[in-house]
Design an enzyme around this catalytic site. Structure first.
Site, PDB file in Angstrom:
ATOM      1  N   LEU A 205       2.802 -28.893   4.831  1.00 46.88           N
ATOM      2  CA  LEU A 205       1.703 -28.103   5.378  1.00 46.88           C
ATOM      3  C   LEU A 205       2.339 -26.774   5.786  1.00 46.88           C
ATOM      4  O   LEU A 205       3.196 -26.741   6.664  1.00 46.88           O
ATOM      5  CB  LEU A 205       1.063 -28.815   6.574  1.00 46.88           C
ATOM      6  CG  LEU A 205      -0.319 -28.344   7.014  1.00 46.88           C
ATOM      7  CD1 LEU A 205      -0.967 -29.400   7.911  1.00 46.88           C
ATOM      8  CD2 LEU A 205      -0.275 -27.017   7.743  1.00 46.88           C
ATOM      9  N   HIS A 400       2.652 -25.994 -12.112  1.00 46.51           N
ATOM     10  CA  HIS A 400       2.166 -26.508 -10.822  1.00 46.51           C
ATOM     11  C   HIS A 400       3.060 -26.127  -9.653  1.00 46.51           C
ATOM     12  O   HIS A 400       2.704 -26.356  -8.499  1.00 46.51           O
ATOM     13  CB  HIS A 400       2.021 -28.024 -10.877  1.00 46.51           C
ATOM     14  CG  HIS A 400       3.257 -28.799 -10.547  1.00 46.51           C
ATOM     15  ND1 HIS A 400       4.453 -28.629 -11.218  1.00 46.51           N
ATOM     16  CD2 HIS A 400       3.490 -29.758  -9.604  1.00 46.51           C
ATOM     17  CE1 HIS A 400       5.360 -29.464 -10.715  1.00 46.51           C
ATOM     18  NE2 HIS A 400       4.811 -30.144  -9.742  1.00 46.51           N
TER      19      HIS A 400
END
Length: 477
Positions: A205, A400
């Site tokens: 995060l 990605h």
């Protein structure tokens, strides 16, 4: 590798069908000379092996963040005829629907930086992380089965976010076909306590800010401005997806023998898409993907709550987009001028649909799909756009992330977590992790530079630069 790969452009190279017996299609590598120098021979072999599989169409595709994976290379994309082809767990991976989403905010980097330690410490508590971490939620068996079918919609209906969030998720946060009856009890038991957790490894995060805008028009549509604080959430289906993949490999290894499928590598275990084994794997994979979307949605809600706790309300923390990295989906694409329904496998690859694609939310149809490419703690992340060229060349796919250049074991041998943390602090990046070994495993040095990888896909035209995001704080598993 230049003696093996044939140059098409500076950013696209071909491995011809003649390279290996049984190849039905060529393999195309989206790399430049710098990445060619570190391209693993085993990754080339894996791309060639994929090209031998039943029903494969057009080419075995390889993105610039390529490295060796299980069966398929990570960074691999393949499309199989939906009627005559196969579905393969090796083409999806163990972390089913590992993916990433980005939130924007009304905050500036100057407002957030003085409180970044407090913010990351609060986020570290609000969103559990680490190996085997358990979440703040406790769901019943019936609720878990509903999540398998509804995905992020279940989270929104239970108070975790808004309907607008769903519009800005790939597949609206739900892959059709998920079923709980094909998910083992062991997989369910692993998944039940982990909803709302980051997990470990490369999951994170990250609090970032928009350092540079490349495309003013697209940035305006996405609501991005230089200096704006953003949040990137990177995680997947946790132990549930890993167990579903493990369970399925046992079944599909038997299916290979049952259906007399010839494979050069047993890690490519697969089954005909129309077989019972293939349909059951797809249903379990879809259930895991939907769990992952619900997981990221719940984490998003807790992230918003944490920001409000520190900075107050009305922060404008809207979801820009959410994309999957490890997934198989049915899509329509043109192959040799003919529209075909294909089962597209993306393993360590991102969907990158161009303008006017019916799958996109209305606000993005005129510019193309947002593509989110994370960096590696100390390096930049990027937002790009999908293109019509990607639709023609890569089944609407792009890279990605950065792609590893060191195994986790090697990184731990060569690096020390405390030193990595200090180096990041000197760059103005505060990091909080469950233990130092994670920082060593996931150090920027263990990955390719995201700048180089993104440069390839931009210049190849399969996704185009919109914005560069720079980290200021990271919570790691």
């Amino acid at each position: 590798m230049e003696n093996v790969l044939k140059k098409i452009t500076n950013y696209k190279w071909e491995l011809p069908k003649t390279y290996k017996k049984g190849m039905k299609v060529p393999a195309y590598f989206y790399i430049n000379r710098e990445l060619m120098d570190i391209l693993e021979r085993d990754a080339v072999e894996q791309a060639a092996n994929v090209a031998t599989m039943p029903g494969i169409q057009y080419a075995s595709l390889v993105m610039p963040d390529v490295h060796v994976g299980y069966g398929f290379p990570i960074g691999g994309v393949a499309g199989f005829d939906a009627e005559e082809g196969v579905v393969s767990p090796g083409g999806v991976g163990f972390d089913i629907n590992c993916g990433v989403r980005v939130l924007r905010s009304n905050l500036t980097v100057d407002e957030v930086r003085p409180k970044i330690k407090e913010l990351i410490d609060e986020l570290f508590v609000a969103v559990p992380s680490g190996v085997g971490s358990e979440g703040r939620l406790r769901v019943t068996d019936d609720e878990l089965d509903e999540i398998f079918v509804k995905g992020a919609e279940w989270a929104v209906r239970n108070g975790f976010g808004t309907k607008e969030d769903l519009k800005h998720c790939e597949e609206n946060g739900c892959l059709e076909g998920g079923r709980g009856d094909v998910v083992s009890k062991k997989a369910k038991n692993r998944g039940k306590p982990q909803l709302g957790t980051l997990g470990s490894g490369n999951h994170f995060l990250e609090v970032q800010y928009v350092e540079k805008i490349y495309n003013e028009e697209a940035a305006k549509v996405m609501g991005l401005e230089e200096g704006m604080v953003t949040v990137m959430i990177h995680c997947g289906s946790r132990g549930l997806g890993h167990q579903v993949c493990t369970d399925s490999l046992e079944v599909l290894n038997r299916a290979v023998r049952k259906y007399h499928i010839s494979l050069p590598d047993k890690q490519l275990a697969c089954a005909p898409i129309k077989s019972r084994e293939g349909e059951d794997y797809f249903a379990g994979m879809a259930a895991s993907a939907n769990y992952a979307w619900a997981n990221r949605q719940i984490i998003t809600h807790w992230t918003r709550e944490t920001f409000e706790k520190i900075f107050g309300s009305d922060l404008g923390m809207d979801l820009i987009y959410d994309v999957a990295h490890n997934i198989a989906k049915f899509e329509e694409h043109y192959v040799n001028g003919e529209k075909m329904k294909l089962c597209i496998h993306r393993k360590g690859a991102t969907r990158a649909f161009g303008r006017n694609s019916k799958e996109l939310p209305e606000d993005y149809t005129k510019i193309g799909q947002p593509v989110l490419i994370p960096g590696s703690m100390g390096t930049a992340s990027y937002i790009l756009l999908g293109t019509e060229k990607a639709m023609k060349e890569t089944f609407g796919s792009t890279c990605h992330g950065s792609g590893r250049v060191m195994s986790r074991a090697m990184a731990k041998r060569k690096l020390r977590g405390s030193r990595v943390k200090d180096e990041l602090a000197r760059k103005g990046i505060y990091v909080r992790a469950t233990h130092g070994a994670i920082l060593a495993e996931e150090a920027p040095q263990a990955y390719k530079l995201s700048d180089v990888v993104v440069d390839v896909v931009h210049n190849a035209g399969i996704s185009l630069l919109v914005a560069r995001l720079r980290p200021i704080g990271v919570a790691k598993g």
